[in-house]
Write a protein that holds these residues in place. Structure first.
Motif, PDB file in Angstrom:
ATOM      1  N   HIS A 264       0.855  -1.179   0.000  1.00  0.00           N
ATOM      2  CA  HIS A 264       0.000   0.000   0.000  1.00  0.00           C
ATOM      3  C   HIS A 264       0.896   1.236   0.000  1.00  0.00           C
ATOM      4  O   HIS A 264       1.830   1.318   0.795  1.00  0.00           O
ATOM      5  N   ALA A 265       0.620   2.157  -0.899  1.00  0.00           N
ATOM      6  CA  ALA A 265       1.380   3.405  -0.942  1.00  0.00           C
ATOM      7  C   ALA A 265       0.811   4.341   0.124  1.00  0.00           C
ATOM      8  O   ALA A 265      -0.151   5.072  -0.111  1.00  0.00           O
ATOM      9  N   LEU A 266       1.393   4.289   1.317  1.00  0.00           N
ATOM     10  CA  LEU A 266       0.891   5.085   2.437  1.00  0.00           C
ATOM     11  C   LEU A 266       1.400   6.515   2.345  1.00  0.00           C
ATOM     12  O   LEU A 266       2.569   6.754   2.026  1.00  0.00           O
ATOM     13  N   VAL A 267       0.518   7.465   2.619  1.00  0.00           N
ATOM     14  CA  VAL A 267       0.901   8.874   2.575  1.00  0.00           C
ATOM     15  C   VAL A 267       0.686   9.476   3.961  1.00  0.00           C
ATOM     16  O   VAL A 267      -0.196   9.031   4.710  1.00  0.00           O
ATOM     17  N   PRO A 268       1.476  10.472   4.339  1.00  0.00           N
ATOM     18  CA  PRO A 268       1.301  11.095   5.655  1.00  0.00           C
ATOM     19  C   PRO A 268      -0.022  11.844   5.747  1.00  0.00           C
ATOM     20  O   PRO A 268      -0.600  12.262   4.732  1.00  0.00           O
ATOM     21  N   ILE A 269      -0.482  12.037   6.973  1.00  0.00           N
ATOM     22  CA  ILE A 269      -1.765  12.709   7.187  1.00  0.00           C
ATOM     23  C   ILE A 269      -1.715  14.152   6.676  1.00  0.00           C
ATOM     24  O   ILE A 269      -2.727  14.694   6.229  1.00  0.00           O
ATOM     25  N   SER A 270      -0.544  14.768   6.702  1.00  0.00           N
ATOM     26  CA  SER A 270      -0.428  16.135   6.189  1.00  0.00           C
ATOM     27  C   SER A 270      -0.785  16.209   4.708  1.00  0.00           C
ATOM     28  O   SER A 270      -1.222  17.254   4.220  1.00  0.00           O
ATOM     29  N   GLN A 271      -0.612  15.121   3.967  1.00  0.00           N
ATOM     30  CA  GLN A 271      -1.042  15.074   2.569  1.00  0.00           C
ATOM     31  C   GLN A 271      -2.514  14.694   2.450  1.00  0.00           C
ATOM     32  O   GLN A 271      -3.236  15.199   1.590  1.00  0.00           O
ATOM     33  N   VAL A 272      -2.967  13.803   3.326  1.00  0.00           N
ATOM     34  CA  VAL A 272      -4.363  13.363   3.281  1.00  0.00           C
ATOM     35  C   VAL A 272      -5.310  14.550   3.414  1.00  0.00           C
ATOM     36  O   VAL A 272      -6.295  14.660   2.680  1.00  0.00           O
ATOM     37  N   ILE A 273      -5.022  15.472   4.344  1.00  0.00           N
ATOM     38  CA  ILE A 273      -5.954  16.573   4.601  1.00  0.00           C
ATOM     39  C   ILE A 273      -5.922  17.630   3.503  1.00  0.00           C
ATOM     40  O   ILE A 273      -6.662  18.615   3.561  1.00  0.00           O
ATOM     41  N   ASN A 274      -5.075  17.403   2.485  1.00  0.00           N
ATOM     42  CA  ASN A 274      -5.072  18.290   1.317  1.00  0.00           C
ATOM     43  C   ASN A 274      -5.545  17.581   0.055  1.00  0.00           C
ATOM     44  O   ASN A 274      -5.449  18.137  -1.040  1.00  0.00           O
ATOM     45  N   MET A 275      -6.060  16.360   0.191  1.00  0.00           N
ATOM     46  CA  MET A 275      -6.485  15.599  -0.980  1.00  0.00           C
ATOM     47  C   MET A 275      -7.841  16.063  -1.481  1.00  0.00           C
ATOM     48  O   MET A 275      -8.607  16.717  -0.768  1.00  0.00           O
ATOM     49  N   GLN A 276      -8.141  15.697  -2.726  1.00  0.00           N
ATOM     50  CA  GLN A 276      -9.404  16.064  -3.345  1.00  0.00           C
ATOM     51  C   GLN A 276     -10.544  15.228  -2.768  1.00  0.00           C
ATOM     52  O   GLN A 276     -10.364  14.088  -2.352  1.00  0.00           O
ATOM     53  N   ILE A 277     -11.745  15.805  -2.770  1.00  0.00           N
ATOM     54  CA  ILE A 277     -12.926  15.089  -2.306  1.00  0.00           C
ATOM     55  C   ILE A 277     -13.144  13.852  -3.181  1.00  0.00           C
ATOM     56  O   ILE A 277     -12.945  13.890  -4.397  1.00  0.00           O
ATOM     57  N   ASP A 278     -13.537  12.748  -2.560  1.00  0.00           N
ATOM     58  CA  ASP A 278     -13.812  11.449  -3.194  1.00  0.00           C
ATOM     59  C   ASP A 278     -12.549  10.715  -3.628  1.00  0.00           C
ATOM     60  O   ASP A 278     -12.647   9.639  -4.233  1.00  0.00           O
ATOM     61  N   ALA A 279     -11.375  11.275  -3.326  1.00  0.00           N
ATOM     62  CA  ALA A 279     -10.137  10.552  -3.620  1.00  0.00           C
ATOM     63  C   ALA A 279     -10.003   9.352  -2.686  1.00  0.00           C
ATOM     64  O   ALA A 279     -10.637   9.287  -1.629  1.00  0.00           O
ATOM     65  N   SER A 280      -9.183   8.391  -3.076  1.00  0.00           N
ATOM     66  CA  SER A 280      -8.911   7.217  -2.242  1.00  0.00           C
ATOM     67  C   SER A 280      -7.615   7.458  -1.479  1.00  0.00           C
ATOM     68  O   SER A 280      -6.595   7.828  -2.071  1.00  0.00           O
ATOM     69  N   ALA A 281      -7.646   7.259  -0.162  1.00  0.00           N
ATOM     70  CA  ALA A 281      -6.489   7.591   0.683  1.00  0.00           C
ATOM     71  C   ALA A 281      -5.995   6.365   1.429  1.00  0.00           C
ATOM     72  O   ALA A 281      -6.785   5.616   2.025  1.00  0.00           O
ATOM     73  N   ASN A 282      -4.673   6.147   1.402  1.00  0.00           N
ATOM     74  CA  ASN A 282      -3.999   5.121   2.207  1.00  0.00           C
ATOM     75  C   ASN A 282      -3.098   5.845   3.210  1.00  0.00           C
ATOM     76  O   ASN A 282      -2.219   6.613   2.806  1.00  0.00           O
ATOM     77  N   THR A 283      -3.304   5.607   4.488  1.00  0.00           N
ATOM     78  CA  THR A 283      -2.498   6.304   5.484  1.00  0.00           C
ATOM     79  C   THR A 283      -2.342   5.442   6.724  1.00  0.00           C
ATOM     80  O   THR A 283      -2.976   4.392   6.854  1.00  0.00           O
ATOM     81  N   ILE A 284      -1.495   5.905   7.631  1.00  0.00           N
ATOM     82  CA  ILE A 284      -1.266   5.188   8.882  1.00  0.00           C
ATOM     83  C   ILE A 284      -1.033   6.220   9.970  1.00  0.00           C
ATOM     84  O   ILE A 284      -0.438   7.281   9.723  1.00  0.00           O
ATOM     85  N   GLY A 285      -1.528   5.950  11.170  1.00  0.00           N
ATOM     86  CA  GLY A 285      -1.377   6.926  12.245  1.00  0.00           C
ATOM     87  C   GLY A 285      -1.614   6.301  13.609  1.00  0.00           C
ATOM     88  O   GLY A 285      -2.077   5.165  13.736  1.00  0.00           O
ATOM     89  N   ILE A 286      -1.258   7.084  14.625  1.00  0.00           N
ATOM     90  CA  ILE A 286      -1.543   6.706  16.010  1.00  0.00           C
ATOM     91  C   ILE A 286      -2.971   7.119  16.338  1.00  0.00           C
ATOM     92  O   ILE A 286      -3.391   8.243  16.046  1.00  0.00           O
ATOM     93  N   CYS A 287      -3.730   6.227  16.944  1.00  0.00           N
ATOM     94  CA  CYS A 287      -5.112   6.534  17.323  1.00  0.00           C
ATOM     95  C   CYS A 287      -5.096   7.313  18.640  1.00  0.00           C
ATOM     96  O   CYS A 287      -4.636   6.805  19.666  1.00  0.00           O
ATOM     97  N   ARG A 288      -5.591   8.535  18.613  1.00  0.00           N
ATOM     98  CA  ARG A 288      -5.620   9.356  19.820  1.00  0.00           C
ATOM     99  C   ARG A 288      -7.006   9.510  20.401  1.00  0.00           C
ATOM    100  O   ARG A 288      -7.170  10.049  21.493  1.00  0.00           O
ATOM    101  N   HIS A 289      -8.010   9.051  19.667  1.00  0.00           N
ATOM    102  CA  HIS A 289      -9.380   9.135  20.188  1.00  0.00           C
ATOM    103  C   HIS A 289     -10.226   8.044  19.554  1.00  0.00           C
ATOM    104  O   HIS A 289     -10.162   7.825  18.339  1.00  0.00           O
ATOM    105  N   VAL A 290     -10.990   7.324  20.368  1.00  0.00           N
ATOM    106  CA  VAL A 290     -11.940   6.312  19.898  1.00  0.00           C
ATOM    107  C   VAL A 290     -13.327   6.716  20.382  1.00  0.00           C
ATOM    108  O   VAL A 290     -13.590   6.741  21.585  1.00  0.00           O
ATOM    109  N   GLY A 291     -14.194   7.072  19.451  1.00  0.00           N
ATOM    110  CA  GLY A 291     -15.541   7.488  19.815  1.00  0.00           C
ATOM    111  C   GLY A 291     -16.436   6.299  20.135  1.00  0.00           C
ATOM    112  O   GLY A 291     -16.137   5.147  19.812  1.00  0.00           O
ATOM    113  N   ALA A 292     -17.544   6.581  20.761  1.00  0.00           N
ATOM    114  CA  ALA A 292     -18.516   5.541  21.105  1.00  0.00           C
ATOM    115  C   ALA A 292     -19.263   5.090  19.862  1.00  0.00           C
ATOM    116  O   ALA A 292     -19.388   5.827  18.884  1.00  0.00           O
TER     117      ALA A 292
END
Length: 574
Positions: A264-292
């Motif tokens: 999987h071509a993983l991209v940093p979150i700093s790139q994800v938040i600049n991607m186009q709407i409806d684009a497909s995103a592969n990323t990895i990160g630390i989970c800092r919040h889990v909602g109910a």
């Protein structure tokens, strides 16, 4: 007119150029039965300059057009591919076509085409076509892969309907539950298989369903061989962009292999938040919040389960991730877990870029890959100290700075919608039009037709209705006051009651309703607002719509004030 469409592009097609929907003429055809007793046509086609006999159409097309072909018929090749059977012989495989003009009596050959000359002789061409037939019915290799005697591994992108002997290495991206079909006489399950070239839907019925359902697991990689390849039925919603799908049969074999070979071509979150709407995103990160786990009803009135996560990485950016249905229910990760997401959908919510994780998205907790180990090392060696409180998170496309109501009212957005946040208190509610009777499907206002009948302009006539909030209230801060509107979901979050409950209370016990409103007056809330403009009676009106509302965390608010003081004074506070 049709004669002018003859493209004279045979040389370019056979050279491998992508010619979109070329128009050709059939000069001759013959039936070539397969060993599965299915009939297939081999065509002699011309572009007006050259003719070529190395053309076959799929079994499905052969059935569809049996008896409809005649000499000099003009057709358009809507979808086709080129396959090299021997080292120099190329064959055109047609999977979709359209008849533009029938041949037969009164028709004639266009132009004076000569034979298209491929490297090799006519005999070599015939040998190549025979070899194509042999490959469909026999294994032509003794290569042993994971215990399977099959031909060389091919990619999903190269799977074609004419080939029933194949082997692929792919991971299971998604798998459905077992579902009945044929009025309960049979059962089936579907899955999406993916490799580095693409993806394809596969289906297993009854015997194959029993055989393979517990073997094939999501996010595991397998060697899969043999089975039928057919053109996707376009009457059903496609889960992939592939024109074909796999059908498991009695010859299908499955062996598990190493997951790590699928990249999987993983991209940093700093790139994800600049991607186009409806684009497909592969990323990895630390989970800092889990909602109910929450219930969610769509505009189509379908019930869903959702859960929200927040991920961040070495870029110190974070992104909100929404899990849907089974992914939300079965999520087993925790805060500080490493989460890898492959092929999530980028969407915009309240001006913020977020990710959707649905049935076709791979979500893996603490994967055993290099990127996950690097992220974990960074986090354990001081990376956590770079996290800001969630209220300070920097998210693109939204004004995350709290602004005053005075600034919000005076701001000129140029007629476009935008979003902002403000800290305000509620001072007044209107007594009229708190709730309205709405369509149970689309939430639009319904009109009463009499005799218990209600009309929705979009959905039609119904004998029942629902209630929705349209709550108009005044909010204030230290600089100004403004009238804002809350619709259904936000109204429920604010009042802690459904619109139906409030409607019934207004009819039976208005004093109880008054207490509900009084209890939330003069309390501070953080409002996320949509500022929009509309034309009403020829005038431009500005409107503030509450998109979300949450109580103020005083600890977070105090830290924000301290940071604002630091910025104003430029003094480092220890």
């Amino acid at each position: 007119r049709i004669i002018n469409q003859i493209s004279m592009a045979m040389q370019r097609i056979m050279r491998g150029d992508n010619i979109a929907k070329p128009v050709v003429q059939i000069l001759g055809f013959k039936s070539t039965p397969t060993r599965s007793d299915q009939e297939r046509f081999r065509l002699l086609i011309s572009d007006g300059k050259h003719f070529n006999s190395n053309v076959i159409i799929t079994n499905e097309l052969s059935k569809m057009y049996k008896g409809r072909f005649s000499d000099n018929t003009i057709i358009r090749l809507d979808k086709y591919s080129i396959r090299e059977i021997q080292s120099s012989i190329r064959v055109i495989i047609v999977t979709e076509l359209a008849v533009l003009h029938p041949g037969g009596e009164g028709s004639s050959k266009i132009g004076d085409p000569a034979s298209y000359s491929q490297p090799g002789t006519s005999t070599a061409s015939n040998v190549a076509m025979e070899q194509l037939q042999i490959q469909e019915n026999n294994c032509n290799s003794n290569e042993n892969v994971m215990g399977l005697k099959m031909a060389s591994i091919t990619t999903i992108a190269n799977l074609m309907p004419y080939n029933t002997k194949w082997i692929i290495k792919a991971y299971v991206k998604w798998k459905s539950p077992i579902n009945p079909y044929a009025n309960g006489q049979g059962k089936q399950f579907r899955m999406i298989l993916k490799d580095n070239s693409g993806e394809i839907q596969a289906t297993a019925f009854t015997k194959e369903c029993d055989k393979f359902y517990n073997i094939l697991k999501v996010d595991k990689t397998y060697i899969i061989s043999n089975g039928n390849i057919k053109v996707v039925n376009k009457h059903y919603k496609a889960r992939t962009k592939n024109d074909y799908e796999l059908l498991f049969n009695y010859r299908t074999e499955v062996k598990i292999c190493n997951y790590a070979e699928i990249k999987h071509a993983l991209v940093p979150i700093s790139q994800v938040i600049n991607m186009q709407i409806d684009a497909s995103a592969n990323t990895i990160g630390i989970c800092r919040h889990v909602g109910a786990l929450q219930n969610f009803t769509s505009k189509a009135n379908k019930a869903h389960k959702i859960r929200d996560l927040i991920l961040f990485d070495q870029s110190c950016e974070n992104v909100s991730v929404r899990l849907w249905n089974d992914k939300a229910v079965n999520f087993s990760g925790q805060v500080n877990s490493v989460i890898m997401i492959a092929e999530s959908q980028v969407y915009n919510h309240l001006g913020k870029i977020k990710l959707n994780v649905g049935y076709a998205t791979s979500l893996i907790t603490d994967p055993d890959i290099k990127e996950a180990h690097n992220l974990r090392d960074w986090f354990n060696n001081g990376g956590a100290a770079n996290m800001l409180p969630l209220s300070f998170d920097s998210e693109k496309n939204v004004n995350n700075d709290w602004i005053t109501l005075k600034d919000a009212i005076s701001h000129d957005s140029g007629g476009k919608s935008d979003y902002f946040q403000c800290r305000s208190i509620i001072t007044l509610f209107t007594n009229s039009s708190i709730v309205y009777k709405s369509c149970a499907k689309c939430t639009r206002k319904v009109s009463e037709e009499g005799n218990g009948i209600y009309r929705c302009e979009k959905c039609g006539i119904f004998s029942n209705f629902d209630y929705c909030f349209r709550l108009k209230m005044q909010i204030m801060d230290s600089t100004a006051g403004a009238w804002v509107i809350c619709f259904n979901k936000v109204g429920e979050e604010l009042l802690k009651h459904s619109a139906r409950e409030i409607a019934e209370a207004l009819e039976t016990d208005s004093t109880a309703t008054d207490r509900i409103f009084e209890d939330i007056k003069y309390l501070p809330f953080l409002f996320t607002m949509q500022r929009s403009s509309k034309i009403y009676n020829g005038e431009l009106l500005n409107q503030l719509i509450v998109k979300s509302i949450s109580p103020i965390d005083q600890n977070v608010y105090n830290r924000r004030l301290i940071n604002e003081v630091r910025n104003m004074t430029a003094i480092e506070v220890a």
